[in-house]
Write a protein that holds these residues in place. Structure first.
Motif, short mmCIF file in Angstrom:
data_model
loop_
_atom_site.label_atom_id
_atom_site.label_comp_id
_atom_site.label_asym_id
_atom_site.label_seq_id
_atom_site.Cartn_x
_atom_site.Cartn_y
_atom_site.Cartn_z
N ALA A 217 0.84 -1.20 0.00
CA ALA A 217 0.00 0.00 0.00
C ALA A 217 0.88 1.26 0.00
CB ALA A 217 -0.91 0.00 1.22
N VAL A 218 2.02 1.19 0.69
CA VAL A 218 2.94 2.33 0.71
C VAL A 218 3.62 2.50 -0.64
CG1 VAL A 218 4.99 3.30 1.80
CG2 VAL A 218 3.30 2.10 3.20
N GLU A 219 3.97 1.39 -1.28
CA GLU A 219 4.54 1.47 -2.63
C GLU A 219 3.57 2.17 -3.58
OE1 GLU A 219 7.23 -2.64 -2.80
OE2 GLU A 219 5.12 -2.67 -3.39
N ASP A 220 2.30 1.82 -3.48
CA ASP A 220 1.27 2.42 -4.32
C ASP A 220 1.16 3.92 -4.05
OD1 ASP A 220 -0.81 2.42 -6.20
OD2 ASP A 220 -2.32 2.14 -4.66
N TYR A 221 1.24 4.29 -2.78
CA TYR A 221 1.19 5.70 -2.38
C TYR A 221 2.36 6.48 -2.99
CZ TYR A 221 2.77 9.39 0.87
OH TYR A 221 3.27 10.55 1.42
N ILE A 222 3.56 5.92 -2.93
CA ILE A 222 4.74 6.62 -3.46
C ILE A 222 4.66 6.77 -4.97
CG2 ILE A 222 7.24 6.40 -3.82
CD1 ILE A 222 7.41 5.26 -0.98
N MET A 223 4.19 5.74 -5.65
CA MET A 223 4.05 5.85 -7.10
C MET A 223 2.93 6.82 -7.48
SD MET A 223 6.55 4.16 -8.06
CE MET A 223 6.26 4.46 -9.81
N SER A 224 1.89 6.90 -6.65
CA SER A 224 0.83 7.88 -6.89
C SER A 224 1.38 9.30 -6.80
CB SER A 224 -0.30 7.70 -5.87
OG SER A 224 -0.96 6.48 -6.06
N ARG A 225 2.20 9.51 -5.79
CA ARG A 225 2.82 10.82 -5.63
C ARG A 225 3.69 11.16 -6.84
NH1 ARG A 225 7.40 13.19 -4.48
NH2 ARG A 225 7.42 15.14 -3.28
N TYR A 226 4.48 10.20 -7.28
CA TYR A 226 5.36 10.40 -8.44
C TYR A 226 4.55 10.80 -9.66
CZ TYR A 226 8.60 9.25 -12.25
OH TYR A 226 9.37 9.31 -13.38
N GLN A 227 3.48 10.07 -9.93
CA GLN A 227 2.65 10.37 -11.10
C GLN A 227 1.96 11.72 -10.99
OE1 GLN A 227 2.73 8.79 -13.77
NE2 GLN A 227 3.20 6.64 -13.42
N MET A 228 1.49 12.07 -9.80
CA MET A 228 0.81 13.36 -9.63
C MET A 228 1.74 14.52 -9.90
SD MET A 228 -2.46 13.30 -8.99
CE MET A 228 -2.82 14.81 -8.09
N TYR A 229 2.98 14.40 -9.49
CA TYR A 229 3.91 15.50 -9.72
C TYR A 229 4.14 15.74 -11.21
CZ TYR A 229 5.15 17.10 -5.12
OH TYR A 229 5.10 17.71 -3.89
N TRP A 230 4.32 14.66 -11.97
CA TRP A 230 4.66 14.86 -13.37
C TRP A 230 3.45 15.00 -14.27
CZ3 TRP A 230 9.09 16.75 -14.38
CH2 TRP A 230 10.13 16.55 -13.47
N GLN A 231 2.31 14.50 -13.87
CA GLN A 231 1.12 14.61 -14.70
C GLN A 231 0.24 15.81 -14.34
OE1 GLN A 231 0.70 12.69 -17.36
NE2 GLN A 231 2.53 11.52 -16.86
N VAL A 232 0.35 16.29 -13.10
CA VAL A 232 -0.51 17.40 -12.65
C VAL A 232 0.31 18.59 -12.18
CG1 VAL A 232 -2.28 18.12 -10.99
CG2 VAL A 232 -2.41 15.85 -12.04
N TYR A 233 1.09 18.43 -11.12
CA TYR A 233 1.77 19.57 -10.51
C TYR A 233 2.77 20.24 -11.45
CZ TYR A 233 -0.20 17.34 -6.36
OH TYR A 233 -1.06 16.76 -5.46
N PHE A 234 3.46 19.46 -12.30
CA PHE A 234 4.43 20.01 -13.23
C PHE A 234 3.92 20.04 -14.66
CE2 PHE A 234 8.07 18.37 -10.29
CZ PHE A 234 7.87 19.45 -9.44
N HIS A 235 2.62 20.00 -14.82
CA HIS A 235 2.05 20.04 -16.18
C HIS A 235 2.55 21.29 -16.90
CE1 HIS A 235 -0.79 20.15 -19.47
NE2 HIS A 235 -1.23 18.95 -19.13
N PRO A 236 3.05 21.16 -18.13
CA PRO A 236 3.66 22.31 -18.82
C PRO A 236 2.71 23.48 -19.06
CG PRO A 236 3.44 20.41 -20.29
CD PRO A 236 3.18 19.92 -18.92
#
Length: 438
Positions: A217-236
């Motif tokens: 569950a923690v692995e899933d959480y960390i990968m969710s964070r990774y994806q959110m940063y590059w797909q949402v927070y750092f969206h060009p």
């Protein structure tokens, strides 16, 4: 009954799209929510300019702060309750720190802070300790209670376990904003099994640890964070809006320093421009104030300020190309010259923007930003750092990803494409002005 122990006659609830309900029974928490400093967070968006990319991202710091409080409440009331490692006397302190952790954020927070060299954490401390309604509520608990709340948020409080609840690599803050931001942007990346993570959390002397059985569950959480940063927070596209926002503020400050006469005096900005902003001035700022000025600045005589505000208000954003400043600095210098020859100020219209994130890190003592790693509690009682047990986390641990883009006004190039400078700019940027692929 002491104020710190006082309960509401009837539990209050906030309907919440992420947690279903936010429950409030403590009088102190209810009173803090009602203060004008906390209500101000309704007027500060959680994701700044992201609403220009994901139209649903209109949620506020107020929403998020309630969410962090609710997750923390569930941990201390349900998960930690009656465990010998947990001091029940620290419960209210944990809840107050969770609720108030973002209290000092300003409008379009991170861009605003960078331009004027401000720190929202500094203003959080000033609100908690200053002449405010929040301070009045906290002081009723105990004379030193405001200081303790500020220390938890500053990560200097003596009980590190409480700090880790709201500030670590797996905390109530991150667990709320990942799910909340995913919900309001409409993406699926930020979803993970929070219920499972909460069930396997355990208090230890200096931090929260996770039972070995909850590792996936923690692995899933960390990968969710990774994806959110590059797909949402750092969206060009979001970054393009932030670039323009920053340039608006830079331009307005520059004009003030040049004694430019604004048609409509920016009273709210004078103390910021002159580096003498008080807490009272700061608390008067919200995004409605900024957007009001951006609208009236469209009518200013200064063409750069007027144009940038019009772009931001009407979402006429800059386009971008991939760019490596370390290898392509000569290209940037050449473009700057050509922009000037074309009558376009490169200071405001040719911008390199960089995004960088470290999805998970192990402990590196002495670094400027020390990250407390996630620890797993094994069946035999041994505590092990997560990346030593998880191949997935080990693969990304300590690996910083950085992305650079060069932003430019494509419409300017298209409008004047017959000019030789524009053709040279297009060639360098590898654009085709004839078929509109800019």
């Amino acid at each position: 009954m002491e104020y710190s122990e006082e309960k509401l006659f009837e539990e209050k609830v906030f309907k919440d799209p992420v947690h279903r309900y936010v429950h409030v029974r403590d009088r102190v928490i209810w009173d803090l929510i009602g203060t004008k400093e906390f209500q101000r967070l309704r007027r500060i968006k959680q994701l700044g300019t992201t609403y220009l990319t994901f139209h649903g991202a209109e949620h506020s710091r107020f929403n998020h702060s309630l969410g962090v409080y609710e997750i923390t409440r569930r941990i201390v009331d349900n998960v930690f309750a009656s465990r010998p490692e947990w001091n029940e006397g620290e419960r209210l302190l944990s809840l107050c720190a969770a609720l108030l952790h973002d209290l000092g954020h300003g409008p379009f927070s991170h861009s605003f802070e960078k331009v004027f060299d401000l720190d929202h954490e500094d203003f959080t401390r000033k609100i908690i300790l200053g002449d405010t309604e929040v301070n009045q509520v906290l002081s009723r608990v105990a004379v030193d209670f405001p200081r303790k709340v500020a220390e938890v948020i500053e990560k200097t409080y003596e009980n590190k376990l409480i700090i880790s609840l709201i500030s670590s690599q797996i905390d109530a803050d991150r667990m709320d904003y990942l799910q909340r931001d995913a919900y309001f942007t409409g993406v699926s990346y930020g979803h993970f099994d929070m219920e499972r993570i909460l069930r396997v959390m355990r208090p230890r002397e200096d931090q929260v640890v996770i039972k070995q059985s909850g590792m996936h569950a923690v692995e899933d959480y960390i990968m969710s964070r990774y994806q959110m940063y590059w797909q949402v927070y750092f969206h060009p596209v979001t970054r393009s809006a932030e670039v323009i926002l920053s340039k608006i503020l830079h331009r307005a400050k520059h004009l003030h320093e040049q004694n430019y006469t604004f048609k409509h005096k920016p009273h709210h900005f004078y103390s910021i421009f002159e580096d003498r902003i008080s807490l009272q001035d700061y608390l008067k700022l919200d995004e409605a104030v900024f957007l009001y000025y951006f609208q009236i600045w469209e009518e200013e005589e200064d063409q750069i300020l007027s144009d940038l505000c019009r772009r931001f208000n009407n979402r006429n954003l800059f386009k971008y190309v991939e760019f490596d400043p370390a290898k392509e600095y000569k290209k940037l210098a050449k473009l700057s010259v050509l922009f000037e020859q074309a009558g376009i100020d490169p200071e405001y219209y040719l911008v390199v923007d960089s995004s960088s994130d470290l999805p998970y890190d192990f402990y590196r003592p002495g670094e400027e930003e020390e990250r407390l790693p996630i620890h797993l509690l094994k069946k035999n009682g041994e505590i092990r750092e997560l990346s030593r047990e998880s191949e997935i986390v080990d693969a990304i641990s300590g690996k910083r990803r950085t992305d650079h883009k060069l932003y430019y006004p494509a419409d300017f190039l298209e409008k004047e494409k017959a000019r030789p400078e524009m053709m040279q700019i297009a060639q360098i940027l590898e654009l085709n002005l004839d078929n509109g692929t800019i």
